[in-house]
Design a protein around this motif. Structure first.
Motif, PDB file in Angstrom:
ATOM      1  N   VAL A   1       0.481  -0.759   0.314  1.00 41.58           N
ATOM      2  CA  VAL A   1      -0.214   0.066  -0.060  1.00 41.58           C
ATOM      3  C   VAL A   1       1.256   1.287  -0.157  1.00 41.58           C
ATOM      4  O   VAL A   1      -0.029   2.237  -0.846  1.00 41.58           O
ATOM      5  CB  VAL A   1      -1.004   0.138   1.264  1.00 41.58           C
TER       6      VAL A   1
ATOM      7  N   ARG B   1       1.159   3.475  -2.928  1.00 48.92           N
ATOM      8  CA  ARG B   1      -0.139   3.500  -3.728  1.00 48.92           C
ATOM      9  C   ARG B   1      -1.411   4.429  -2.481  1.00 48.92           C
ATOM     10  O   ARG B   1      -2.232   4.728  -2.338  1.00 48.92           O
ATOM     11  CB  ARG B   1      -0.332   3.072  -4.343  1.00 48.92           C
ATOM     12  N   TRP B   2      -0.206   4.917  -1.350  1.00 48.98           N
ATOM     13  CA  TRP B   2      -0.755   5.168  -0.396  1.00 48.98           C
ATOM     14  C   TRP B   2      -2.382   6.565  -0.250  1.00 48.98           C
ATOM     15  O   TRP B   2      -3.176   5.886   0.014  1.00 48.98           O
ATOM     16  CB  TRP B   2       0.144   6.149   1.026  1.00 48.98           C
TER      17      TRP B   2
ATOM     18  N   ASP C   1      -3.446   6.780  -3.013  1.00 49.36           N
ATOM     19  CA  ASP C   1      -5.119   6.558  -4.374  1.00 49.36           C
ATOM     20  C   ASP C   1      -6.360   6.590  -3.295  1.00 49.36           C
ATOM     21  O   ASP C   1      -7.153   6.463  -3.752  1.00 49.36           O
ATOM     22  CB  ASP C   1      -4.232   5.178  -4.896  1.00 49.36           C
ATOM     23  N   ASP C   2      -6.007   5.782  -1.556  1.00 45.01           N
ATOM     24  CA  ASP C   2      -7.139   5.205  -1.147  1.00 45.01           C
ATOM     25  C   ASP C   2      -6.303   5.106   0.521  1.00 45.01           C
ATOM     26  O   ASP C   2      -6.435   4.454   0.363  1.00 45.01           O
ATOM     27  CB  ASP C   2      -8.233   4.305  -1.903  1.00 45.01           C
ATOM     28  N   ILE C   3      -6.623   7.016   0.648  1.00 47.53           N
ATOM     29  CA  ILE C   3      -6.394   6.909   2.229  1.00 47.53           C
ATOM     30  C   ILE C   3      -6.789   6.131   3.151  1.00 47.53           C
ATOM     31  O   ILE C   3      -6.402   5.734   3.895  1.00 47.53           O
ATOM     32  CB  ILE C   3      -5.895   8.578   2.433  1.00 47.53           C
ATOM     33  N   LYS C   4      -8.214   6.218   3.352  1.00 52.05           N
ATOM     34  CA  LYS C   4      -8.939   5.629   3.788  1.00 52.05           C
ATOM     35  C   LYS C   4      -8.902   4.602   3.853  1.00 52.05           C
ATOM     36  O   LYS C   4      -8.627   3.618   5.119  1.00 52.05           O
ATOM     37  CB  LYS C   4     -10.322   5.827   4.260  1.00 52.05           C
ATOM     38  N   SER C   5      -9.048   4.157   3.002  1.00 55.29           N
ATOM     39  CA  SER C   5      -9.191   2.112   2.897  1.00 55.29           C
ATOM     40  C   SER C   5      -7.558   1.726   3.568  1.00 55.29           C
ATOM     41  O   SER C   5      -7.304   0.632   4.295  1.00 55.29           O
ATOM     42  CB  SER C   5      -9.319   2.520   1.371  1.00 55.29           C
ATOM     43  N   HIS C   6      -6.648   2.697   2.290  1.00 56.16           N
ATOM     44  CA  HIS C   6      -5.048   1.524   3.078  1.00 56.16           C
ATOM     45  C   HIS C   6      -5.406   2.169   4.851  1.00 56.16           C
ATOM     46  O   HIS C   6      -4.248   1.134   5.257  1.00 56.16           O
ATOM     47  CB  HIS C   6      -3.875   2.721   2.275  1.00 56.16           C
ATOM     48  N   SER C   7      -5.091   3.141   5.211  1.00 54.79           N
ATOM     49  CA  SER C   7      -5.251   3.185   6.897  1.00 54.79           C
ATOM     50  C   SER C   7      -5.837   2.191   7.733  1.00 54.79           C
ATOM     51  O   SER C   7      -5.129   1.818   8.868  1.00 54.79           O
ATOM     52  CB  SER C   7      -5.706   4.444   7.193  1.00 54.79           C
TER      53      SER C   7
ATOM     54  N   ASN D   1       0.590  11.266   4.065  1.00 52.13           N
ATOM     55  CA  ASN D   1      -0.681  11.370   3.155  1.00 52.13           C
ATOM     56  C   ASN D   1       0.038  12.639   2.725  1.00 52.13           C
ATOM     57  O   ASN D   1       1.208  13.087   2.913  1.00 52.13           O
ATOM     58  CB  ASN D   1      -1.784  12.145   4.029  1.00 52.13           C
TER      59      ASN D   1
END
Length: 300
Positions: A17, A20-21, A23-29, A241
């Motif tokens: 992740v 490509r952090w 690309d979808d911060i909430k999902s990766h977090s 981020n």
């Protein structure tokens, strides 16, 4: 019982992740938080915790105190969680962010896990006042939990760093006699509030500051760097981020420029905006030992 190591499967997720952090911060977090919560559940918990102490009248003005065994006159670290200004809790999961305070307690430091008000209900500088109230509570009551009120440190991650930095650096919010804080730790911190086009969380900044650019500047700790700014430890990850690392580098530069000496700092390869704090209190912890060393050195 030893601290748990980061398993290869979680390292694989971290490496997957990271690049490509954004690309979808909430999902990766969420993936990182869940992965670390599973292994932190096996970490030993040394000391005692007193939960949900009121430091103000609002339901979110609560804190937990993690005291080492037989603590007396110990340094104190107040931790403020992130959440992009509009969400977050002192217990993101049953293991995260208590891992920060368990780590401190294991090293003979009193840990305080702080909850505070959120935007849009809270608007700048409401949470700066929350931090001020928490510091005042700590200085008044922490001796009863084994802490030294003269050795209080603030530690903020992400948006939590914005709030603790606002209090620590902006003398307008200090009571007579000073801030009551000995030092500051900034980890993956939002040290500048802005709504630049490449900030994917710009609308959250507006939720707390409104559209007032001057308020954003005044609420940014980089604005208030001065020669007498308190000792500060700064950590950033390889995969943050967007702009968090850029602004962290700005804080490092400003402190170095005015103090004529670079502040203590570190950069975490492979790690991301969430794993920087989630890996604290594991066997592979790269952050906790640096904080402990900083606190002990500054506290004397």
């Amino acid at each position: 019982m030893p601290q748990p190591a980061i398993p290869p499967s979680l390292w694989q997720t971290i490496d997957e992740v990271g690049p490509r952090w954004a690309d979808d911060i909430k999902s990766h977090s969420r993936r990182i938080a869940d992965g670390f919560s599973a292994i932190l559940a096996t970490a030993p918990k040394v000391g005692r915790v007193t939960r949900d102490i009121e430091y103000g009248p609002h339901p979110r003005q609560r804190l937990d105190v993690y005291a080492p065994p037989h603590a007396r006159g110990a340094p104190v670290v107040i931790f403020a969680h992130g959440g992009a200004l509009v969400e977050g809790d002192k217990d993101r999961t049953p293991e995260l962010y208590s891992n920060v305070c368990w780590c401190m307690a294991r090293q003979g430091i009193v840990g305080i896990n702080l909850e505070y008000r959120l935007a849009p209900e809270a608007r700048y500088p409401d949470v700066t006042h929350d931090v001020a109230a928490a510091v005042q509570w700590t200085r008044t009551h922490i001796a009863g939990h084994g802490g030294d009120p003269a050795k209080v440190f603030l530690f903020g991650h992400s948006a939590g760093a914005l709030h603790v930095g606002s209090y620590a650096y902006d003398t307008r919010f200090h009571p007579p006699g000073g801030s009551g804080v000995a030092g500051l730790v900034v980890l993956s911190g939002r040290v500048r509030a802005e709504t630049w086009a490449d900030n994917p969380l710009a609308r959250n900044v507006v939720a707390y500051f409104g559209d007032d650019q001057e308020a954003m500047a005044q609420g940014s700790m980089v604005t208030h760097v001065a020669p007498d700014t308190l000792p500060t430890l700064i950590g950033i990850a390889e995969y943050e981020n967007p702009l968090i690392d850029v602004h962290g580098a700005e804080l490092i530069h400003r402190l170095a420029h005015v103090k004529r000496r670079a502040p203590p700092m570190f950069w975490l390869p492979r790690h991301n905006h969430t794993s920087t704090v989630a890996q604290i209190n594991t066997a592979d912890d790269l952050v906790g030992p640096r904080i402990v060393e900083f606190v002990r050195r500054v506290a004397g």
